[in-house]
Design an enzyme around this catalytic site. Structure first.
Site, PDB file in Angstrom:
ATOM      1  N   ASP A 313       0.826  -1.439   0.282  1.00  0.00           N
ATOM      2  CA  ASP A 313      -0.111   0.069  -0.174  1.00  0.00           C
ATOM      3  C   ASP A 313       1.375   1.265   0.680  1.00  0.00           C
ATOM      4  O   ASP A 313       2.132   1.739   0.727  1.00  0.00           O
ATOM      5  CB  ASP A 313      -0.960   0.223   1.376  1.00  0.00           C
ATOM      6  CG  ASP A 313      -2.050   1.504   1.587  1.00  0.00           C
ATOM      7  OD1 ASP A 313      -2.746   1.366   0.474  1.00  0.00           O
ATOM      8  OD2 ASP A 313      -1.784   2.229   2.374  1.00  0.00           O
ATOM      9  N   GLU A 366       0.951  -0.521  -5.176  1.00  0.00           N
ATOM     10  CA  GLU A 366      -0.212   0.450  -5.190  1.00  0.00           C
ATOM     11  C   GLU A 366       0.410   1.784  -5.771  1.00  0.00           C
ATOM     12  O   GLU A 366       1.448   2.752  -4.156  1.00  0.00           O
ATOM     13  CB  GLU A 366      -1.143   0.280  -3.637  1.00  0.00           C
ATOM     14  CG  GLU A 366      -2.161   2.266  -4.472  1.00  0.00           C
ATOM     15  CD  GLU A 366      -2.553   2.553  -3.206  1.00  0.00           C
ATOM     16  OE1 GLU A 366      -3.294   3.458  -3.927  1.00  0.00           O
ATOM     17  OE2 GLU A 366      -2.409   2.140  -2.152  1.00  0.00           O
TER      18      GLU A 366
END
EC number: 2.4.1.18
Length: 646
Positions: A313, A366
């Site tokens: 993330d 990401e």
């Protein structure tokens, strides 16, 4: 896996050296709380890193939740590692560390390496064995291979809100295995991606603000219950990915913040430590011990829980010093740039460590900027991930499809531009949770037009997703047209499946997923520009695009045509690469049935009419707001010779 230690082994001088060098990649086997036997006595050994502490003690029911000399640890290294064996202590003991800083302040901290924790809002750690689960997925793990030329279709979900019990309580890991896995199999997905399961205090952080990097959240059960869930996924031939968050951590008092009274896990410089947009703290990626901690966490989920990959993330927030900060709110690096050189080095070390032990793991970044080389191997100068979320494709595509029909011709470039960078990285196309929350509307509600046109628009979007180069990801609810955006406390609106439009969309998605699995042209050359060719990108006036997807074999080539306007095109000529008979093998339009209830096959013969820079073409009738796929099925019929009259 070639592990050097079993859980509970005592630290050696070599381990201490590796920890402080940043290369103790399985520190979870040495730090934390471990059931063990020492000098013939069973008990628990606790080990923690707190270099600036004056005293470290165990706080538990036995010691009245205050540290004391009776429960004090021994500092076993000058570098600040503390440890102690407690004979007679058993599994299930609830504990924290009491840490006294140099000013005499005493803090109760959860164990950074704890394997289990109390159910929120309680915050203590729990002594837990993670050994002994009888895995049955050896065959699955043996057959894992590189997925670059294989289908990958990911169903992303939040574990607590996919489905809930009638009273609003949460299903356990084991209960979800019986509910979720058959659904994923029926729908034709290849992988599940779960939003973070690391222990976290606040439900509405969705797990992205963690306090336990080695503890699966106790909201859904025990560690072995999560192992069972993963095991059952593999038994059903479903891969499973975990969202993992090394970019930042929560400021809660029992967590990592100022762990020993000083900024230990976070940067000491507030300009680098603070993540103002999230109210969290960044890890200090330049500190070797923090690197050992984080890489150990990544390998832990692969080692002990058999996850098939990690979606990492907020990578952009890690590698850019200026992320969500204005001029003057950050200090440039030593060369005057905005790159966080320490975070970049950490990510490279992370990926090298993971792929050394698990070469076929999915490591998805990401990363929302145009940072170069995210999926380039480390030895070639890249960050070393093997996949990156294609945020550009997602933003452009959703921006186009949210546009009113009358304005779509002026925004046609949003459809044609993404292919220019589609091969710059190994991409996954994400229609993720971030796009259906915080006022952004659900995928269905983003679509303009009438109620019926919204469904037609979502069918087009899903078809476009499946036929554009890259692996696929859809967030839960998108498959059946969740009408309101994701509510992060209640379950999905499963009652919508009582309505034909939503049930029909779910059936369409399942059929589309199976179609994707069957057609090699949709995944064999995902990462090669040989797998894509425009037929007509330029029909902005009618909002139609036509393109080819190609596999390794010419006969697998597919022709895709999408009409983005609610206007029928009764006669639409399309160029084709070869003369022959073409069959419509998939369509977003409900097919016509014959008298026996069988689907009527739509076929067309090509004509020797040059069109779209092709030597041959065919005339089609395009339905309003429609997606269709055509495939050459054979040669044109040979004209029969007439018999001469006598």
């Amino acid at each position: 896996m070639g592990l050097l230690h079993k859980a509970g082994d005592r630290l050696t001088n070599s381990d201490v050296y590796l920890f402080h060098e940043g290369t103790l990649h399985r520190g979870y086997r040495l730090f934390g709380a471990h059931l063990t036997v020492e000098e013939g006595q069973t008990g628990v050994r606790f080990t923690v890193w707190a270099p600036h502490a004056v005293q470290v003690s165990l706080a538990s029911d036995k010691y009245g939740w205050t540290g004391s000399h009776e429960s004090a640890f021994t500092r076993i290294s000058e570098s600040g590692i503390w440890s102690r064996f407690f004979p007679g202590m058993t599994e299930g003991t609830i504990y924290k560390y009491e840490i006294m800083d140099r000013e005499g302040n005493r803090m109760l901290k959860s164990d950074p390496f704890a394997f289990h924790a109390e159910i929120r809002p309680a915050t203590a750690s729990i002594v837990k064995s993670i050994e002994g689960y009888a895995w049955s997925d050896a065959a699955w793990r043996r057959k894992r291979r590189n997925l670059f030329q294989r289908p990958v279709n990911i169903y992303e979900l939040h574990f607590g809100t996919w489905k809930q019990k009638e009273d609003g309580s949460l299903y356990s890991y084991r209960e979800m295995a019986e509910l979720l896995i058959p659904y994923v199999v029926k729908m034709g997905y290849t992988h599940i991606e779960i939003m973070p399961l690391t222990e976290h205090p606040y439900d509405l952080s969705w797990g992205y603000q963690s306090t336990g990097y080695f503890a699966p959240t106790s909201r859904y059960g025990e560690p072995e219950d999560l192992m069972y869930f993963v095991d059952q996924c593999h038994a059903a031939n479903i891969g499973i990915l975990l969202d993992w968050v090394p970019g930042h951590f929560t400021k809660d008092a029992h967590g990592l913040r100022r762990f020993d009274g000083t900024p230990l896990y976070e940067y000491s410089d507030p300009a680098k430590a603070e993540k103002p947009g999230w109210g969290t703290l960044s890890f200090d990626f330049g500190k070797p011990e923090v690197r050992s901690f984080l890489i150990s966490s990544a390998l832990y989920w692969l080692d002990l829980y058999h996850f098939d990959g990690l979606r990492v993330d907020a990578v952009t927030s890690m590698i850019r010093l200026d992320f969500e900060k204005r001029e003057g709110e950050y200090a440039p690096n030593q060369y005057g740039g905005v790159e966080n050189l320490e975070a970049i080095s950490f990510l490279k070390d992370l990926n090298k460590a993971v792929f050394e032990h698990y070469p076929y793991t999915l490591m998805m970044a990401e990363e929302s900027s145009s940072w170069p080389g995210v999926t380039t191997p480390v030895h070639e100068g890249g960050l070393g991930f093997n996949y990156k979320w294609n945020m550009g494709w997602m933003n452009d595509t959703l921006a186009y499809l949210e546009t009113d029909f009358a304005q779509r011709p002026q925004r046609h470039n949003l459809l044609t531009f993404p292919i220019w960078y589609a091969y710059s990285e190994n991409f996954t196309l994400p229609l993720s949770h971030d796009e259906v929350v915080h006022g952004k509307k659900s995928l269905l509600d983003k679509m303009p037009g009438s109620y019926e046109q919204k469904f037609e628009g979502l069918r087009i979007l899903l078809g476009y997703l499946m036929t554009f180069p890259g692996k696929k990801l859809v967030f839960m609810g998108g498959e059946f047209g969740q009408f309101i955006e994701w509510r992060d406390q209640g379950e999905l609106d499963w009652f919508l499946l009582d309505y034909d439009s939503h049930f029909g969309l779910q059936q369409y998605t399942a059929a589309l997923n199976q179609f994707y699995l069957r057609e090699p042209a949709l995944w064999e050359l995902d990462h090669s520009c040989d797998g894509y060719e425009w037929i007509n990108p330029d029909d902005a006036g009618q909002s139609v695009i036509c393109y080819l997807r190609k596999g390794k074999r010419v006969k697998d080539t597919l022709l895709i045509i999408i009409n983005f306007q609610p206007v029928a095109r009764p006669v639409y000529r399309v160029g084709v690469p070869k003369p022959g008979m073409y069959e419509q093998i998939f369509s977003s339009v409900i097919p016509e049935l014959d008298a026996h209830g069988r689907e009527i096959r739509v076929t067309k013969s090509s004509e020797e009419v040059s069109w779209h820079q092709q030597q041959h073409s065919m005339e089609l009738a395009l339905a309003p707001l429609s997606f269709s796929v055509w495939k050459r099925t054979g040669n044109l019929p040979t004209p029969k010779k007439r018999r001469a009259k006598a």
